[in-house]
Design a protein around this motif. Structure first.
Motif, short mmCIF file in Angstrom:
data_model
loop_
_atom_site.label_atom_id
_atom_site.label_comp_id
_atom_site.label_asym_id
_atom_site.label_seq_id
_atom_site.Cartn_x
_atom_site.Cartn_y
_atom_site.Cartn_z
N GLU A 39 0.84 -1.20 0.00
CA GLU A 39 0.00 0.00 0.00
C GLU A 39 0.87 1.25 0.00
O GLU A 39 0.61 2.20 -0.74
N ARG A 40 1.91 1.25 0.81
CA ARG A 40 2.80 2.41 0.88
C ARG A 40 3.49 2.65 -0.46
O ARG A 40 3.59 3.79 -0.92
N ARG A 44 0.83 4.25 -2.80
CA ARG A 44 0.43 5.62 -2.44
C ARG A 44 1.55 6.64 -2.67
O ARG A 44 1.29 7.78 -3.01
N THR A 45 2.79 6.24 -2.49
CA THR A 45 3.90 7.19 -2.68
C THR A 45 4.37 7.26 -4.13
O THR A 45 5.24 8.07 -4.46
N LYS A 67 -0.24 14.61 -2.69
CA LYS A 67 -0.05 13.56 -1.68
C LYS A 67 -1.37 13.26 -0.98
O LYS A 67 -1.65 12.11 -0.65
N GLY A 68 -2.18 14.29 -0.76
CA GLY A 68 -3.48 14.09 -0.12
C GLY A 68 -4.41 13.24 -0.98
O GLY A 68 -5.11 12.36 -0.48
N GLU A 69 -4.43 13.52 -2.29
CA GLU A 69 -5.24 12.72 -3.21
C GLU A 69 -4.76 11.27 -3.23
O GLU A 69 -5.56 10.34 -3.19
N ALA A 70 -3.44 11.08 -3.25
CA ALA A 70 -2.88 9.72 -3.27
C ALA A 70 -3.23 8.98 -1.98
O ALA A 70 -3.48 7.77 -2.00
N LYS A 71 -3.27 9.70 -0.88
CA LYS A 71 -3.59 9.08 0.41
C LYS A 71 -5.05 8.62 0.45
O LYS A 71 -5.36 7.62 1.10
N ARG A 72 -5.93 9.34 -0.24
CA ARG A 72 -7.37 9.04 -0.21
C ARG A 72 -7.85 8.08 -1.29
O ARG A 72 -8.94 7.53 -1.19
#
Length: 165
Positions: free
Chosen positions: A6-7, A10-11, A18-23
């Motif tokens: 997952e990490r 997302r990265t 980064k916020g969009e990738a986190k969500r």
């Protein structure tokens, strides 16, 4: 392709915050994927927003993620379209024009690039014969499967290159 966490996913995104990738939603079956060797990229659709898809590919050993938006047009079942990556044809809405916002300042200015892709993003499986498209979806070719895989990877690399120009 190497297995992704997952990490890692997302990265890896280069064309969203980064916020969009986190969500963003991850593939539901990420933990069960056991065919990483058959993947040139990991692609999945956002079930809560059908026009959104995601693709993560390795470039020089580093995961590169891209958010995609597909065209909203639907086609009749008798009409066929061809994927620009794997050259598989699908009836109806099996292929869509997907656009990706460019990376960096160009993307923030609204610039994007597009490509016709299989809407299920299973191109690597079609090329390898692990998943069968509708009848007539894969043309008889004189290229070996390895050559077809190389062509698909080259097409993917060319698309990803355009994100950074």
């Amino acid at each position: 392709m190497n297995p992704l966490t997952e990490r890692d996913i997302r990265t890896s995104f280069v064309n969203c915050s980064k916020g969009e990738a986190k969500r963003l939603p991850l593939p539901k079956d990420l933990a069960e994927i056991d065919h990483w060797d058959d993947l040139d990229f990991l692609g999945w659709c956002d079930l809560s927003a059908p026009a959104r898809s995601y693709l993560v590919a390795e470039r020089e050993g580093v995961p590169v993620g891209v958010t995609l938006r597909s065209s909203a047009t639907t086609r009749g079942f008798l009409r066929r379209s061809m994927c620009s990556l794997c050259l598989t044809t699908h009836p109806g809405s099996g292929v869509a024009l997907m656009s990706a916002r460019k990376a960096g300042p160009a993307g923030r200015d609204g610039n994007s690039v597009g490509l016709y892709l299989c809407t299920d993003l299973d191109c690597p499986l079609y090329v390898r014969g692990k998943k069968q498209p509708a009848p007539g979806g894969r043309m008889e070719e004189t290229l070996t499967v390895e050559q077809q895989i190389d062509r698909t990877r080259a097409n993917l690399d060319a698309f990803l290159d355009r994100l950074f120009v």
